[in-house]
Write a protein that holds these residues in place. Structure first.
Motif, mmCIF file in Angstrom:
data_model
loop_
_atom_site.group_PDB
_atom_site.id
_atom_site.type_symbol
_atom_site.label_atom_id
_atom_site.label_comp_id
_atom_site.label_asym_id
_atom_site.label_seq_id
_atom_site.Cartn_x
_atom_site.Cartn_y
_atom_site.Cartn_z
ATOM 1 N N LEU A 52 0.996 -1.113 0.300
ATOM 2 C CA LEU A 52 -0.076 0.057 -0.014
ATOM 3 C C LEU A 52 1.081 1.067 -0.088
ATOM 4 O O LEU A 52 1.916 1.094 0.659
ATOM 5 C CB LEU A 52 -0.892 0.151 1.102
ATOM 6 N N GLU A 53 0.582 2.060 -0.908
ATOM 7 C CA GLU A 53 1.349 3.511 -0.973
ATOM 8 C C GLU A 53 0.075 4.519 -0.773
ATOM 9 O O GLU A 53 -1.102 4.428 -0.819
ATOM 10 C CB GLU A 53 1.872 3.572 -2.459
ATOM 11 N N HIS A 54 0.911 5.751 -0.347
ATOM 12 C CA HIS A 54 -0.233 6.968 0.039
ATOM 13 C C HIS A 54 0.668 8.146 -0.116
ATOM 14 O O HIS A 54 1.943 7.948 -0.365
ATOM 15 C CB HIS A 54 -0.898 6.812 1.329
ATOM 16 N N TYR A 55 -0.040 9.295 -0.144
ATOM 17 C CA TYR A 55 0.603 10.429 -0.189
ATOM 18 C C TYR A 55 0.547 11.224 1.449
ATOM 19 O O TYR A 55 -0.521 11.560 1.844
ATOM 20 C CB TYR A 55 0.000 11.696 -1.173
ATOM 21 N N PRO A 56 1.833 10.971 2.059
ATOM 22 C CA PRO A 56 1.663 11.548 3.444
ATOM 23 C C PRO A 56 1.342 12.974 3.412
ATOM 24 O O PRO A 56 1.640 13.627 2.512
ATOM 25 C CB PRO A 56 3.167 11.445 3.708
ATOM 26 N N GLY A 57 0.648 13.418 4.387
ATOM 27 C CA GLY A 57 0.098 14.460 4.796
ATOM 28 C C GLY A 57 -1.143 14.825 4.041
ATOM 29 O O GLY A 57 -2.220 14.964 4.802
ATOM 30 N N MET A 58 -1.339 14.476 2.805
ATOM 31 C CA MET A 58 -2.390 14.277 2.088
ATOM 32 C C MET A 58 -3.498 13.390 2.532
ATOM 33 O O MET A 58 -4.800 13.586 2.918
ATOM 34 C CB MET A 58 -2.481 14.198 0.526
ATOM 35 N N THR A 59 -3.096 12.114 2.664
ATOM 36 C CA THR A 59 -3.831 10.911 3.182
ATOM 37 C C THR A 59 -4.409 11.222 4.487
ATOM 38 O O THR A 59 -5.776 11.201 4.998
ATOM 39 C CB THR A 59 -3.187 9.762 3.492
ATOM 40 N N GLU A 60 -3.700 11.714 5.611
ATOM 41 C CA GLU A 60 -4.076 12.116 6.943
ATOM 42 C C GLU A 60 -5.229 13.198 7.049
ATOM 43 O O GLU A 60 -6.089 13.077 7.540
ATOM 44 C CB GLU A 60 -2.717 12.598 7.685
ATOM 45 N N ALA A 61 -4.798 14.290 6.015
ATOM 46 C CA ALA A 61 -6.011 15.238 5.966
ATOM 47 C C ALA A 61 -6.919 14.736 5.450
ATOM 48 O O ALA A 61 -8.296 15.162 5.996
ATOM 49 C CB ALA A 61 -5.098 16.325 5.000
ATOM 50 N N GLU A 62 -7.463 13.958 4.548
ATOM 51 C CA GLU A 62 -8.496 13.526 3.961
ATOM 52 C C GLU A 62 -9.150 12.640 5.099
ATOM 53 O O GLU A 62 -10.403 12.535 5.188
ATOM 54 C CB GLU A 62 -8.406 12.441 2.729
ATOM 55 N N THR A 80 -10.743 6.158 16.286
ATOM 56 C CA THR A 80 -9.266 5.786 15.991
ATOM 57 C C THR A 80 -9.541 5.426 14.528
ATOM 58 O O THR A 80 -10.007 4.276 14.500
ATOM 59 C CB THR A 80 -8.661 4.771 16.931
ATOM 60 N N ILE A 81 -8.560 5.661 13.711
ATOM 61 C CA ILE A 81 -8.362 4.975 12.528
ATOM 62 C C ILE A 81 -6.763 4.788 12.341
ATOM 63 O O ILE A 81 -6.073 5.748 12.386
ATOM 64 C CB ILE A 81 -8.781 6.063 11.272
ATOM 65 N N ILE A 82 -6.497 3.830 11.923
ATOM 66 C CA ILE A 82 -5.136 3.463 11.852
ATOM 67 C C ILE A 82 -4.880 2.628 10.127
ATOM 68 O O ILE A 82 -5.629 1.519 10.238
ATOM 69 C CB ILE A 82 -4.373 2.539 12.823
ATOM 70 N N HIS A 83 -4.095 3.258 9.637
ATOM 71 C CA HIS A 83 -3.978 2.294 8.260
ATOM 72 C C HIS A 83 -2.728 2.305 7.939
ATOM 73 O O HIS A 83 -1.766 3.206 8.197
ATOM 74 C CB HIS A 83 -4.508 3.295 7.154
ATOM 75 N N ARG A 84 -2.117 0.946 7.669
ATOM 76 C CA ARG A 84 -1.025 0.597 7.356
ATOM 77 C C ARG A 84 -0.604 0.538 6.018
ATOM 78 O O ARG A 84 -1.531 0.758 5.126
ATOM 79 C CB ARG A 84 -0.458 -0.704 7.771
ATOM 80 N N VAL A 85 0.681 1.097 5.916
ATOM 81 C CA VAL A 85 1.383 1.083 4.507
ATOM 82 C C VAL A 85 2.612 0.273 4.193
ATOM 83 O O VAL A 85 3.123 -0.086 5.215
ATOM 84 C CB VAL A 85 1.647 2.487 3.918
ATOM 85 N N ARG A 121 -12.490 7.249 -0.580
ATOM 86 C CA ARG A 121 -11.968 8.846 -0.458
ATOM 87 C C ARG A 121 -10.672 8.906 -0.067
ATOM 88 O O ARG A 121 -10.084 9.956 -0.436
ATOM 89 C CB ARG A 121 -13.126 9.881 0.169
ATOM 90 N N ALA A 122 -9.999 7.975 0.582
ATOM 91 C CA ALA A 122 -8.773 8.118 1.187
ATOM 92 C C ALA A 122 -7.575 7.759 0.022
ATOM 93 O O ALA A 122 -7.803 6.761 -0.688
ATOM 94 C CB ALA A 122 -8.746 7.279 2.573
ATOM 95 N N PRO A 123 -6.641 8.541 -0.216
ATOM 96 C CA PRO A 123 -5.758 8.412 -1.289
ATOM 97 C C PRO A 123 -4.568 7.255 -1.072
ATOM 98 O O PRO A 123 -3.682 7.613 -0.491
ATOM 99 C CB PRO A 123 -5.029 9.632 -1.441
ATOM 100 N N PHE A 124 -5.187 5.983 -1.005
ATOM 101 C CA PHE A 124 -4.166 4.645 -0.868
ATOM 102 C C PHE A 124 -4.413 4.155 -2.291
ATOM 103 O O PHE A 124 -5.328 4.109 -3.171
ATOM 104 C CB PHE A 124 -4.828 3.678 0.145
ATOM 105 N N TRP A 125 -3.140 3.595 -2.789
ATOM 106 C CA TRP A 125 -3.095 2.644 -3.807
ATOM 107 C C TRP A 125 -2.426 1.318 -3.414
ATOM 108 O O TRP A 125 -1.662 1.161 -2.570
ATOM 109 C CB TRP A 125 -2.036 3.150 -4.753
ATOM 110 N N LYS A 126 -3.245 0.179 -3.843
ATOM 111 C CA LYS A 126 -2.956 -0.887 -3.242
ATOM 112 C C LYS A 126 -2.369 -1.840 -4.672
ATOM 113 O O LYS A 126 -2.892 -2.079 -5.572
ATOM 114 C CB LYS A 126 -4.302 -1.658 -2.802
#
Length: 154
Positions: A52-62, A80-85, A121-126
Protein backbone atom coordinates in the motif's frame (compact mmCIF):
# COMPACT_ATOMS: atom_id res chain seq x y z
CA UNK A 1 -14.47 16.82 23.36
CA UNK A 2 -13.11 13.33 22.90
CA UNK A 3 -10.10 11.54 21.53
CA UNK A 4 -9.89 11.42 17.73
CA UNK A 5 -6.75 9.69 16.45
CA UNK A 6 -5.50 9.08 12.92
CA UNK A 7 -2.30 7.15 12.23
CA UNK A 8 -0.91 6.12 8.85
CA UNK A 9 2.37 4.24 8.68
CA UNK A 10 4.33 1.02 8.61
CA UNK A 11 3.95 0.14 12.28
CA UNK A 12 1.93 -2.86 13.37
CA UNK A 13 -0.99 -2.28 15.73
CA UNK A 14 -2.84 -4.34 18.32
CA UNK A 15 -6.61 -4.02 17.76
CA UNK A 16 -7.49 -5.04 21.33
CA UNK A 17 -5.22 -2.41 22.85
CA UNK A 18 -6.62 0.29 20.55
CA UNK A 19 -10.20 -0.66 21.46
CA UNK A 20 -9.36 -0.72 25.16
CA UNK A 21 -7.85 2.76 24.88
CA UNK A 22 -11.28 4.15 23.95
CA UNK A 23 -13.10 2.27 26.72
CA UNK A 24 -12.10 4.62 29.53
CA UNK A 25 -14.51 7.43 28.65
CA UNK A 26 -17.64 7.17 30.85
CA UNK A 27 -19.72 8.83 28.10
CA UNK A 28 -18.98 5.91 25.76
CA UNK A 29 -21.83 3.45 26.02
CA UNK A 30 -20.82 1.60 22.86
CA UNK A 31 -17.69 0.86 20.88
CA UNK A 32 -17.80 -0.55 17.34
CA UNK A 33 -14.74 -1.64 15.44
CA UNK A 34 -13.58 -3.02 12.12
CA UNK A 35 -10.25 -4.70 11.32
CA UNK A 36 -9.27 -5.29 7.69
CA UNK A 37 -6.72 -8.02 6.92
CA UNK A 38 -4.61 -8.97 3.89
CA UNK A 39 -6.56 -11.81 2.37
CA UNK A 40 -6.43 -14.32 -0.45
CA UNK A 41 -9.81 -14.48 -2.13
CA UNK A 42 -11.49 -16.35 -4.93
CA UNK A 43 -10.98 -19.93 -6.03
CA UNK A 44 -8.04 -19.21 -8.31
CA UNK A 45 -6.44 -16.29 -6.47
CA UNK A 46 -2.97 -16.73 -5.11
CA UNK A 47 -2.36 -13.48 -3.24
CA UNK A 48 0.66 -13.64 -0.96
CA UNK A 49 0.95 -9.99 0.03
CA UNK A 50 -0.21 -6.43 -0.57
CA UNK A 51 1.74 -3.24 -0.91
CA UNK A 52 0.00 0.00 0.00
CA UNK A 53 1.18 3.45 -0.94
CA UNK A 54 -0.16 6.89 -0.06
CA UNK A 55 0.64 10.60 -0.13
CA UNK A 56 1.84 11.54 3.37
CA UNK A 57 0.05 14.56 4.74
CA UNK A 58 -2.66 14.44 2.09
CA UNK A 59 -3.87 11.05 3.30
CA UNK A 60 -4.06 12.11 6.95
CA UNK A 61 -5.86 15.34 5.97
CA UNK A 62 -8.49 13.40 4.03
CA UNK A 63 -8.96 10.94 6.89
CA UNK A 64 -9.42 13.94 9.20
CA UNK A 65 -12.15 15.30 6.91
CA UNK A 66 -13.87 11.91 6.89
CA UNK A 67 -13.79 11.75 10.72
CA UNK A 68 -15.10 15.33 10.82
CA UNK A 69 -18.03 14.34 8.64
CA UNK A 70 -18.79 11.36 10.88
CA UNK A 71 -18.73 13.68 13.91
CA UNK A 72 -21.30 15.93 12.22
CA UNK A 73 -23.62 12.95 11.60
CA UNK A 74 -23.31 11.10 14.92
CA UNK A 75 -22.56 12.05 18.54
CA UNK A 76 -19.16 10.39 18.82
CA UNK A 77 -17.07 10.47 21.97
CA UNK A 78 -13.93 9.14 20.25
CA UNK A 79 -12.61 7.49 17.11
CA UNK A 80 -9.40 5.87 15.97
CA UNK A 81 -8.34 5.15 12.41
CA UNK A 82 -5.09 3.31 11.80
CA UNK A 83 -4.04 2.42 8.27
CA UNK A 84 -0.82 0.65 7.46
CA UNK A 85 1.26 1.20 4.34
CA UNK A 86 4.17 -0.67 2.82
CA UNK A 87 4.54 -4.38 2.11
CA UNK A 88 2.11 -6.52 4.14
CA UNK A 89 2.07 -10.35 4.00
CA UNK A 90 -1.07 -12.47 3.96
CA UNK A 91 -3.01 -12.32 7.24
CA UNK A 92 -1.53 -8.99 8.43
CA UNK A 93 -3.90 -6.29 9.70
CA UNK A 94 -4.16 -3.37 7.24
CA UNK A 95 -6.74 -1.05 8.73
CA UNK A 96 -8.51 -0.46 12.03
CA UNK A 97 -11.53 1.75 12.59
CA UNK A 98 -12.79 2.11 16.17
CA UNK A 99 -15.70 4.37 17.12
CA UNK A 100 -17.06 5.21 20.56
CA UNK A 101 -20.47 6.77 21.13
CA UNK A 102 -23.15 6.90 23.76
CA UNK A 103 -25.35 4.45 21.83
CA UNK A 104 -24.70 1.32 19.77
CA UNK A 105 -26.59 2.40 16.63
CA UNK A 106 -24.50 5.56 16.35
CA UNK A 107 -21.29 3.58 16.91
CA UNK A 108 -22.20 0.92 14.32
CA UNK A 109 -23.32 3.48 11.73
CA UNK A 110 -20.29 5.72 12.20
CA UNK A 111 -17.88 2.78 11.99
CA UNK A 112 -19.46 1.55 8.76
CA UNK A 113 -19.55 5.07 7.32
CA UNK A 114 -15.87 5.66 8.13
CA UNK A 115 -14.83 2.39 6.50
CA UNK A 116 -16.98 2.99 3.39
CA UNK A 117 -15.58 6.49 2.94
CA UNK A 118 -12.04 5.37 3.73
CA UNK A 119 -12.25 2.81 0.91
CA UNK A 120 -13.40 5.40 -1.62
CA UNK A 121 -12.05 8.82 -0.59
CA UNK A 122 -8.73 8.21 1.13
CA UNK A 123 -5.76 8.33 -1.27
CA UNK A 124 -4.31 4.84 -0.94
CA UNK A 125 -3.04 2.65 -3.77
CA UNK A 126 -2.91 -1.11 -3.46
CA UNK A 127 -0.74 -3.63 -5.30
CA UNK A 128 -1.32 -7.38 -5.01
CA UNK A 129 1.56 -9.86 -5.11
CA UNK A 130 0.94 -13.43 -6.31
CA UNK A 131 2.54 -16.82 -5.70
CA UNK A 132 3.87 -16.97 -9.26
CA UNK A 133 5.98 -13.84 -8.66
CA UNK A 134 3.74 -11.45 -10.58
CA UNK A 135 1.98 -8.41 -9.17
CA UNK A 136 -0.61 -5.85 -10.25
CA UNK A 137 -2.11 -2.60 -9.02
CA UNK A 138 -5.71 -3.06 -7.93
CA UNK A 139 -8.45 -0.87 -9.38
CA UNK A 140 -11.18 0.66 -7.23
CA UNK A 141 -14.27 -1.52 -6.94
CA UNK A 142 -17.73 -0.41 -8.02
CA UNK A 143 -19.13 -2.11 -4.92
CA UNK A 144 -17.05 0.21 -2.70
CA UNK A 145 -18.38 3.26 -4.55
CA UNK A 146 -21.95 1.97 -4.19
CA UNK A 147 -21.46 1.42 -0.44
CA UNK A 148 -20.20 4.99 0.02
CA UNK A 149 -22.92 6.48 -2.22
CA UNK A 150 -25.72 5.28 0.05
CA UNK A 151 -24.47 7.67 2.77
CA UNK A 152 -25.01 10.65 0.47
CA UNK A 153 -28.75 10.03 0.53
CA UNK A 154 -28.80 10.15 4.33
Amino acid sequence: MGDFTIRVGHAEFEPGAEIAALSGNPAAGAIASFVGLVRNYGDDAHVTALELEHYPGMTEAELGRIVGEARERWPLTAATIIHRVGYLPLGEPIVLVVVASGHRRDAFAACEFLMDYLKTRAPFWKKEYYRDGTSRWVDAKDSDDEAAARWMAQ
